[in-house]
Design an enzyme around this catalytic site. Structure first.
Site, PDB file in Angstrom:
ATOM      1  N   LYS A 201       0.875  -1.173   0.000  1.00  0.00           N
ATOM      2  CA  LYS A 201       0.000   0.000   0.000  1.00  0.00           C
ATOM      3  C   LYS A 201       0.911   1.222   0.000  1.00  0.00           C
ATOM      4  O   LYS A 201       1.456   1.598   1.040  1.00  0.00           O
ATOM      5  CB  LYS A 201      -0.898  -0.015   1.242  1.00  0.00           C
ATOM      6  CG  LYS A 201      -1.931  -1.148   1.222  1.00  0.00           C
ATOM      7  CD  LYS A 201      -2.917  -1.011   2.374  1.00  0.00           C
ATOM      8  CE  LYS A 201      -3.871  -2.189   2.450  1.00  0.00           C
ATOM      9  NZ  LYS A 201      -4.827  -2.274   1.333  1.00  0.00           N
TER      10      LYS A 201
ATOM     11  N   ARG B 116      -9.156 -12.652   2.374  1.00  0.00           N
ATOM     12  CA  ARG B 116      -9.842 -13.876   1.904  1.00  0.00           C
ATOM     13  C   ARG B 116      -8.937 -15.089   2.043  1.00  0.00           C
ATOM     14  O   ARG B 116      -9.415 -16.197   2.188  1.00  0.00           O
ATOM     15  CB  ARG B 116     -10.349 -13.655   0.472  1.00  0.00           C
ATOM     16  CG  ARG B 116      -9.286 -13.497  -0.556  1.00  0.00           C
ATOM     17  CD  ARG B 116      -9.788 -12.773  -1.802  1.00  0.00           C
ATOM     18  NE  ARG B 116     -10.013 -11.349  -1.543  1.00  0.00           N
ATOM     19  CZ  ARG B 116     -10.411 -10.476  -2.467  1.00  0.00           C
ATOM     20  NH1 ARG B 116     -10.661 -10.867  -3.700  1.00  0.00           N
ATOM     21  NH2 ARG B 116     -10.579  -9.206  -2.156  1.00  0.00           N
TER      22      ARG B 116
HETATM   23  N1  BES Z   1      -7.911  -4.528   4.313  1.00  0.00           N
HETATM   24  C1  BES Z   1      -8.099  -4.207   2.948  1.00  0.00           C
HETATM   25  C2  BES Z   1      -9.486  -3.635   2.662  1.00  0.00           C
HETATM   26  C3  BES Z   1      -9.779  -2.274   3.219  1.00  0.00           C
HETATM   27  C4  BES Z   1      -9.580  -1.162   2.447  1.00  0.00           C
HETATM   28  C5  BES Z   1     -10.308  -2.123   4.481  1.00  0.00           C
HETATM   29  C6  BES Z   1      -9.872   0.088   2.956  1.00  0.00           C
HETATM   30  C7  BES Z   1     -10.590  -0.876   4.994  1.00  0.00           C
HETATM   31  C8  BES Z   1     -10.381   0.228   4.229  1.00  0.00           C
HETATM   32  C9  BES Z   1      -7.923  -5.461   2.094  1.00  0.00           C
HETATM   33  O1  BES Z   1      -7.030  -6.398   2.586  1.00  0.00           O
HETATM   34  C10 BES Z   1      -7.398  -5.027   0.774  1.00  0.00           C
HETATM   35  O2  BES Z   1      -6.287  -4.560   0.729  1.00  0.00           O
HETATM   36  N2  BES Z   1      -8.215  -5.207  -0.265  1.00  0.00           N
HETATM   37  C11 BES Z   1      -7.851  -4.884  -1.589  1.00  0.00           C
HETATM   38  C12 BES Z   1      -7.998  -6.125  -2.434  1.00  0.00           C
HETATM   39  C13 BES Z   1      -7.480  -5.981  -3.835  1.00  0.00           C
HETATM   40  C14 BES Z   1      -5.967  -5.840  -3.835  1.00  0.00           C
HETATM   41  C15 BES Z   1      -7.867  -7.189  -4.652  1.00  0.00           C
HETATM   42  C16 BES Z   1      -8.806  -3.798  -2.064  1.00  0.00           C
HETATM   43  O3  BES Z   1     -10.006  -3.906  -1.837  1.00  0.00           O
HETATM   44  O4  BES Z   1      -8.330  -2.826  -2.654  1.00  0.00           O
HETATM   45 MN    MN Z   2      -5.005  -6.034   1.967  1.00  0.00          MN
END
Ligand code: BES
Ligand code: MN
Ligand code: ZN
Length: 504
Positions: A282, A357
């Protein structure tokens, strides 16, 4: 252990005290619950002069008793109080539990802005006994929920609210009994807030599991903690892989409250204790900040089990929290890696940042295969796509079981942790992988997460709650102080009981 990691042990959260009686008590503040359009208040226990003065204040200030309204007056000479707060409760039969809790929270902020030590709440104008009980206890619950503070990292914490609230109610025994239930629920919410608020370097998998154990075991919950070697030995490579690059390896927390016979209902919560994204890092400061809250689903599950045990609920329920920390190093998982899950199926890691997931897959499978759950609900801060679709007004629920959806919806409305159903049908193929059985990415994003997880529930009735964006708020609002709000504890606690009742 690094120098910065303070020992994280459970501590009591509330210093306020609540008691119920049938008699009037001395206090610094008298709170009078006033239904809408009560007309002239006929408070016969007070002198004529006092009554006249209070009614005059009501008239001049045009106070009508509208729900949530407040009027503070200096108590007339001769009464045993400093101030009187008239608290509007609208039409009592129409006041929802959630609204009553909110009014209780606003009362607490009002009281906290004074130096009052003792508060007496007079509910005599709520003449219906059942309404008197439900309203009084919901107000007290809202007060308690708002008075949580996350202050363990302050070297000189501000004094916490520590007033003594005495409540004059119509039915002392019924009020006490209901209050005990709500107080147990609040304790679960506090645990969830605390776990969610813990910084990544403090709330890592093993610390999370130990904290949960310390809170739950004294309540009679059977807690099992599987360490990294056991996770591997059971074949849960999907859970293991997410933390393989960290010194802090995967754990699986299992917390069983055996309050009834039969197969358990399972709650599975995402316990990713920090989400850097892994090698799919990130990179925006705003996206990595607050990712200690990525354990909020797991925290909600721990809180719900605590609440149900604290309430001695007649339900057989088991919480499962796969615990990970998504970090990079020379050993970390790489984009494109393939892992094998507990059920033997293979997963292509299309994106290391879709780690939720991956750990839930094994948590859900464990609940089905090892715990023989009769229904599974998982809850997770899973996707940014969910935040885009629903913001933080609703969480997203995915299920093919309308009885689960309906009871979740009902529970959500009751406690104002609202859920909105999104479809699964039509999205079956979006997690197909070229080289493995499935891939952890796909579009649309929230559906891809749900479709991926569905496989691991097999034939067990299952629902997935995506609570991304719902767990944390920068500012205090209603029953929630700033920071983590314990989202999901009240939803799941009410849901388990509704679902159980429906099955009976
Ligand atoms: N923990 C994040 C999701 C999230 C984003 C929670 C913002 C709270 C606030 C999750 O693990 C994630 O990074 N999801 C990605 C998945 C993608 C890379 C397929 C997302 O949703 O961008
Ligand atoms: Mn994530
Ligand atoms: Zn995450």
């Amino acid at each position: 252990m690094s120098f910065s990691s303070l020992a994280i042990t459970p501590q009591p959260f509330l210093q306020t005290k609540v008691q119920f009686s049938q008699s009037q008590q001395q206090a610094d503040i008298l709170v009078l619950l006033v239904p809408e359009k009560s007309g002239e208040l006929n408070l016969t226990q007070w002198s004529r002069a006092s009554r006249t003065q209070i009614n005059r204040a009501i008239q001049v200030a045009e106070f009508t008793g509208k729900s949530g309204s407040k009027l503070e007056i200096i108590a007339p000479v001769g009464l045993d109080y400093g101030r009187i707060v008239l608290l509007g409760v609208g039409e009592p039969a129409k006041l929802s539990r959630a609204k009553a809790e909110e009014i209780g929270a606003s009362l607490s902020t009002h009281v906290n802005a004074t130096s009052a030590k003792r508060v007496h709440v007079n509910s005599q104008l709520i003449s219906d006994t059942a309404l008197n009980t439900s309203m009084s206890t919901a107000l007290a619950h809202g007060m308690e929920l708002r008075n949580y503070r996350f202050d363990r990292f302050k070297s000189k914490p501000e004094a916490r609210p520590a007033q003594q609230y005495s409540w004059q109610v119509a039915d002392v025994a019924a009020s006490q009994a209901r209050y005990q239930q709500l107080h147990a629920l609040a304790q679960g919410v506090f645990t969830a807030r605390e776990l969610t608020n813990l910084p990544g370097s403090n709330g890592y998998p093993e610390a999370f599991a130990n904290y949960a154990h310390e809170v739950l075991a004294p309540l009679g919950v059977k807690v099992t903690i599987l360490g990294p070697e056991q996770v591997k030995a059971l074949g849960m490579g999907s859970l293991y892989g997410v933390s393989q690059g960290s010194d802090k390896k995967a754990h699986l927390l299992i917390a069983h409250w055996p309050g009834a016979e039969g197969q358990p209902i399972a709650l599975v919560g995402k316990g990713n204790t920090f989400d850097t994204g892994g090698y799919n890092l990130k990179t925006a400061a705003a996206s990595i900040l607050r990712m200690q809250t990525d354990k909020a689903g797991g925290a909600a599950v721990v809180g719900a089990i605590q609440a149900l045990a604290g309430q001695q609920a007649a339900v057989n329920v088991v919480g499962v929290v796969p615990l990970s920390i998504n970090m990079i190093s020379g050993d970390a998982q790489l984009p494109g890696d393939v892992v094998t899950a507990g059920d033997g199926s293979t997963i292509e890691v299309g994106n290391t940042d879709a780690e939720g997931r991956l750990i839930l897959a094994d948590g859900i499978w464990y609940a089905r295969e090892h715990l023989k759950a009769r229904a599974i609900v998982d809850i997770a801060t899973l996707t940014g796509a969910k935040v885009g679709a629903l913001g933080s007004v609703y969480s997203a629920v995915f299920t093919e079981h309308s009885d689960i959806e309906q009871t979740l919806h009902q529970a959500g409305e009751l406690v104002q942790e609202r859920v909105w159903r999104l479809p699964l049908a039509g999205y079956e193929t979006i997690t197909k992988s070229r080289i493995a059985d499935r891939i952890n990415t796909g579009s649309p994003g929230a559906q891809a997460g749900a479709i991926f997880l569905k496989h691991f529930a097999g034939d067990t009735p299952w629902a997935h709650i995506d609570m991304a964006g719902d767990a944390f708020s920068d500012s205090a609002k209603g029953i929630h102080p700033e920071g983590a709000n314990g989202y999901g504890v009240r939803l799941l606690t009410e849901w388990v009981q509704l679902y159980q009742q429906q099955a009976n």
